[in-house]
Design an enzyme around this catalytic site. Sequence first.
Site, PDB file in Angstrom:
ATOM      1  N   ASP A   1       1.192  -1.187  -0.195  1.00 37.98           N
ATOM      2  CA  ASP A   1      -0.056   0.022   0.010  1.00 37.98           C
ATOM      3  C   ASP A   1       0.702   1.074   0.334  1.00 37.98           C
ATOM      4  O   ASP A   1       1.415   1.659   0.664  1.00 37.98           O
ATOM      5  CB  ASP A   1      -0.710   0.009   1.102  1.00 37.98           C
ATOM      6  CG  ASP A   1      -1.887   1.229   1.249  1.00 37.98           C
ATOM      7  OD1 ASP A   1      -2.377   1.719   0.716  1.00 37.98           O
ATOM      8  OD2 ASP A   1      -2.726   1.598   2.204  1.00 37.98           O
TER       9      ASP A   1
ATOM     10  N   HIS B   1     -12.452  -1.187   3.664  1.00 32.29           N
ATOM     11  CA  HIS B   1     -11.204   0.085   4.168  1.00 32.29           C
ATOM     12  C   HIS B   1     -11.872  -0.270   5.356  1.00 32.29           C
ATOM     13  O   HIS B   1     -12.432  -0.739   6.434  1.00 32.29           O
ATOM     14  CB  HIS B   1     -11.205   1.378   3.550  1.00 32.29           C
ATOM     15  CG  HIS B   1      -9.814   1.816   5.000  1.00 32.29           C
ATOM     16  ND1 HIS B   1     -10.436   2.552   5.107  1.00 32.29           N
ATOM     17  CD2 HIS B   1      -9.034   1.307   3.988  1.00 32.29           C
ATOM     18  CE1 HIS B   1      -9.139   3.405   5.780  1.00 32.29           C
ATOM     19  NE2 HIS B   1      -8.578   2.753   4.488  1.00 32.29           N
TER      20      HIS B   1
HETATM   21 MG   LIG Z   1      -5.069   1.583   1.688  1.00 30.26          MG
END
Ligand SMILES: [Mg+2]
Length: 383
Positions: free
Chosen positions: A199, A301
């Site tokens: 990420d 998320h």
């Molecule tokens: Mg992320």
Amino acid sequence: MKISNINGYVISFPQNPPWGYSKGWVTSAPTLLIELSTDSGIVGWGEAYGPPKPIYEVIQSFFSESIFGMDPFETEKLWGKLRHEIRDHSQGGVAMAAISAIDIACWDIKGKALNTSVCSMLGGAVRTELTCYASAIRYTKDPDQSDSLVDPVVPARVMLDQGFSAVKLAIGMLSIGDDLARIKRVREFLPSDIGLMIDANHAYTSRAAIELANKLEAIDIFWLEDPLAQDDLPGYHSLRQATSIPLAGGETLSGRPAFRDILLENVFDILIPETGLVGGLTEAKKVFDMSDTFGVECTPHGFASVIGTAAAIQLAASHAANPFSSGSRSLPVEWTPPPLDRFGNLALNPLRCQDGKVAVPLDQPGLGVEIDRDALRGLIKNG
Ligand SMILES: [Mg+2]
């Protein structure tokens, strides 16, 4: 039933040890909790994703009078009304985070009033427990080693021991060469059946991301998340053509139109909507369903405290991906394991991830999480 009051609580969890990612170092993790009261005495909780004080300001300035007296069961009507009121001034960001928190609190109230879980109201449990991935191995400093960076294999080993089926590694703070070395170290340490996501939190230009992706092609990467700025669509198209690594993103987007646009651009293999920003549970469900129609996988998320995490878990457990076959895989959901603290002792009955799996609290009403008000008062001092 009518909404009779709304309170917001800006709280913060100290992060020990502090950690780094592509945007800098983090010593505390603030968030906004919303408490909706009703004339029936039932109280619901919501959580927003983003800067808590501006989001609460939007709620107080724009929405608190509007929602007073509304029926929390009418989530479609309430959502549409709030979205319409602020549409001319904001298309996402703190405005949609504010709507998200209110919407989540309404779903919590509905479940408590009906004595059923949010998951059951969203269509029922497709899964009663969810596989989680550990998020994330970030940059930390070793005080015993002149503050040099901790070897990422150290936290990777802890996550492996905790039973996670996949782990995520934060990149983008160092040079591509130095981050590549960290990625290789973790990948070589992990067994081949343990996934590795990376990420970048929007760290790169497309040229830099392509350079990184080319060097990652020979490595087994589960997905590459947010390599470019959210609005760099030309860059995403270039990257997409340059790599076979699955691309993931969407945690900063709000509302169906933003997700429609990104789906039409066909730049992501995996979408990661944030329930506390996309527009709450009402909008997140629609985004999940819309993603299915484009053949793009979706998983929530997860960087919220107990309320936002519970909302994401209830939604993910209710989602039947298309196609719905016994061979279909379900993407793991994001989970922040200790020692990073997103929960504190805020919940009397917090969700727990054991052996890499979280049981959906289907036997509890609403979101399935009860706030400990003494703990809440303690966290407000930090906020
Ligand atoms: Mg992320």
